[in-house]
Design an enzyme around this catalytic site. Structure first.
Site, short mmCIF file in Angstrom:
data_model
loop_
_atom_site.label_atom_id
_atom_site.label_comp_id
_atom_site.label_asym_id
_atom_site.label_seq_id
_atom_site.Cartn_x
_atom_site.Cartn_y
_atom_site.Cartn_z
N LEU A 9 0.85 -1.19 0.00
CA LEU A 9 0.00 0.00 0.00
C LEU A 9 0.88 1.24 0.00
O LEU A 9 1.68 1.44 0.93
CB LEU A 9 -0.93 0.00 1.22
CG LEU A 9 -1.81 -1.25 1.39
CD1 LEU A 9 -2.82 -1.04 2.51
CD2 LEU A 9 -2.51 -1.61 0.09
N GLY A 12 -0.89 6.84 0.04
CA GLY A 12 -1.11 7.99 0.92
C GLY A 12 -0.38 9.25 0.47
O GLY A 12 0.70 9.19 -0.12
N ARG A 16 1.66 15.16 6.52
CA ARG A 16 2.54 15.64 7.59
C ARG A 16 3.99 15.80 7.15
O ARG A 16 4.79 16.42 7.85
CB ARG A 16 2.46 14.67 8.79
CG ARG A 16 1.22 14.89 9.65
CD ARG A 16 1.18 13.93 10.81
NE ARG A 16 0.69 12.61 10.42
CZ ARG A 16 0.67 11.55 11.22
NH1 ARG A 16 1.15 11.65 12.46
NH2 ARG A 16 0.21 10.39 10.80
N GLY A 78 -9.60 4.49 3.09
CA GLY A 78 -9.14 3.60 4.13
C GLY A 78 -8.32 2.43 3.60
O GLY A 78 -8.27 2.15 2.39
N GLU A 151 -9.37 0.19 16.40
CA GLU A 151 -8.68 1.45 16.17
C GLU A 151 -8.86 2.36 17.37
O GLU A 151 -9.89 2.31 18.06
CB GLU A 151 -9.21 2.13 14.90
CG GLU A 151 -8.98 1.33 13.63
CD GLU A 151 -7.52 1.07 13.35
OE1 GLU A 151 -6.68 1.96 13.61
OE2 GLU A 151 -7.18 -0.03 12.88
N ASN A 166 -1.20 -3.19 16.38
CA ASN A 166 -1.21 -3.75 15.04
C ASN A 166 -0.26 -2.97 14.15
O ASN A 166 -0.33 -1.75 14.06
CB ASN A 166 -2.64 -3.66 14.48
CG ASN A 166 -2.71 -4.03 13.02
OD1 ASN A 166 -2.13 -5.01 12.59
ND2 ASN A 166 -3.44 -3.23 12.24
N ASN A 224 5.86 9.08 9.06
CA ASN A 224 4.76 9.99 8.77
C ASN A 224 5.16 11.46 8.69
O ASN A 224 4.39 12.28 8.21
CB ASN A 224 3.66 9.83 9.82
CG ASN A 224 3.00 8.47 9.77
OD1 ASN A 224 2.43 8.08 8.76
ND2 ASN A 224 3.11 7.71 10.85
N TYR A 363 45.32 17.32 -12.37
CA TYR A 363 44.10 16.76 -12.93
C TYR A 363 44.47 15.78 -14.04
O TYR A 363 45.17 16.15 -15.00
CB TYR A 363 43.19 17.85 -13.51
CG TYR A 363 42.06 17.27 -14.33
CD1 TYR A 363 41.02 16.57 -13.71
CD2 TYR A 363 42.04 17.38 -15.72
CE1 TYR A 363 40.00 16.00 -14.46
CE2 TYR A 363 41.02 16.82 -16.47
CZ TYR A 363 40.01 16.12 -15.83
OH TYR A 363 38.99 15.57 -16.57
#
Length: 451
Positions: A9, A12, A16, A78, A151, A166, A224, A363
């Protein structure tokens, strides 16, 4: 590792983070967080299913070279809804491992342990926190059997007191997953479809529901915000440094070594402070790295010393070489055994033969140097004519005087010598001295200007 479906997943927005960049593309140890998850997941399936949403095109572009089934979640409804968006290409005969694109540090071994306890129903990865605020709690019966996940916004005081949380990572029966997802409801405090509600469904069906509680909570922590990103960077750095020390590497200060890739070390390697190792780095036996060095995608062979403030990028360094201080070894450099590249020397796309020395302020680019060549201070290879790069070739035992300009394309034969201050724009035969220095003219009794 056991083969399973992999579903990640990564939809999102990560508000934040306060960034235009999708959260899963923010780097930890110089790699996007999703990249770490994909690397880990590859041990269980060559093709991952990734659910994207915010910034989907940017995420897909960042991993265009990877074999991924992309799935779009166009509405953020969700975790249950996100998983439902990603099930179309799952192999029904395999269980499905669900991961998260912002949890970059989960070890393969922990995932294998989770897969091992899966028994046809549902296997959850959990951990315990001193302060579980904000996380879904794992609710068990008195017998220890997991019965549901609640939750925090829906939990009562007794449920909030539970310290087992969880992580969201799970292995689930793929066939049953589709039916459980179809039965999800958003009748909760957040109005979302919770993936965690399938736990209660599995219990109701008397399916096997088991949990693997991970002792190291940091490895299953998500990112987050920028603070957690920095904390994850520190966690990954500390873990990788410990691994090097277990292999016998001396690290003068573990807090001041950054490993942003994969490092292989031999015996008795020593690394001083403020060293950064990027990409794939190999350090042979007895390599010594001084302070403030950066090494990227390079091989440093045994017995080589790298002095302070040196940079090595996409190069190969032979045995018993000496580099620095303040040397810059750019991509394409091949330094043979017993070479020396000293202070304020820069090389690029250069092959330097055994025992050759470029000790000071020079160089050397697009060049091939034979064995035992000595390049004097202030020498440069003039390799670029404004449109194309040209090659400089020096044979064995060539001696280049200080402040020589080698105008490529140019070749100097074995044991050729250039006088200091010369500009060499034509080939020089073997055993020959080339000098282009202007004759000295002196003016006696010259009156120096005065203010």
């Amino acid at each position: 590792m056991t083969e399973v479906n992999v579903l990640i997943l990564a939809a999102g927005k990560g508000s934040r983070m306060k960034s235009d960049l999708p959260k899963v593309l923010h780097p930890v140890a110089e790699k996007p967080m999703l990249g770490h998850v994909l690397d880990t997941a590859s041990a269980f399936n060559n093709v991952a299913n990734v659910v994207v949403g915010h910034g989907a095109s940017l995420v897909e572009e960042a991993f265009a070279d990877s074999e991924i089934n992309w799935h779009l979640q166009d509405q953020q409804l969700g975790t249950g809804h996100a998983v439902k968006c990603g099930t179309s290409e799952l192999e029904q005969s395999l269980p499905t491992l669900i991961l998260y694109g912002d949890v970059p540090c989960i070890p393969k071994e922990e995932l294998q342990s989770l897969i091992d306890i899966y028994d046809g129903g549902l296997a959850l990865m959990t951990t315990k926190l001193d302060n579980p605020t904000g996380y879904g709690r794992v609710i068990r019966e008195s017998s220890g059997q997991v019965v549901r996940i609640i939750e925090e916004k829906d939990a009562d005081d007794a449920e909030k007191a539970v310290d087992e949380i969880n992580t969201g990572i799970m292995v689930v029966n793929t066939h049953r997953l589709n039916e459980w997802l179809a039965a999800l409801s958003n009748n909760n405090a957040q109005g979302e479809y919770y993936l965690t509600d399938i736990v209660e469904m599995a219990v109701h069906e008397k399916r096997s529901v088991v949990a693997h509680c991970v002792a190291d909570a940091d490895c299953v922590t998500g990112v987050n915000d920028r603070i957690q990103q920095a904390e994850m960077e520190a966690y990954m750095r500390a873990k990788r440094v410990r691994e090097l020390m277990v292999q016998g590497c001396t690290v003068r200060d573990p807090m001041r070594l950054d490993i942003r890739g994969s490092v292989t070390v031999g015996r008795d390697v020593q690394i001083d402070v403020n060293v950064v190792l990027n990409g794939d780095v190999v350090l042979g036996d007895g390599v010594v790295i001084g302070p403030n060095c950066m090494i990227t995608d390079s091989v440093i062979s045994e017995g080589t010393t790298i002095e302070a403030n040196s940079i090595i990028d996409a190069s190969h360094v032979g045995k018993q070489a000496a580099i620095g201080p303040f040397a810059r070894i750019r991509p394409g450099t091949q330094l043979s055994d017993e070479t020396k590249v000293g202070n304020f020397v820069e090389t690029k796309n250069a092959s330097v033969g055994k025992g050759s020395k470029i000790n000071h302020l020079s160089y050397v680019g697009d060049a091939e140097l034979g064995e035992r060549v000595n390049v004097g201070a202030g020498t440069i290879t003039c390799n670029y004519d404004g449109a194309r790069k040209h090659k400089t070739t020096l044979g064995n035992d060539v001696f280049i005087g200080s402040n020589t300009s080698l105008v490529a394309p140019v070749t100097l034969g074995d044991k050729a010598t250039t006088g200091a201050g010369s500009t060499i724009s034509a080939d020089v035969d073997a055993d020959t001295l080339a000098v282009t220095r202007a004759k000295v003219r002196t003016v006696k009794d010259w009156p120096r200007p005065k203010k």
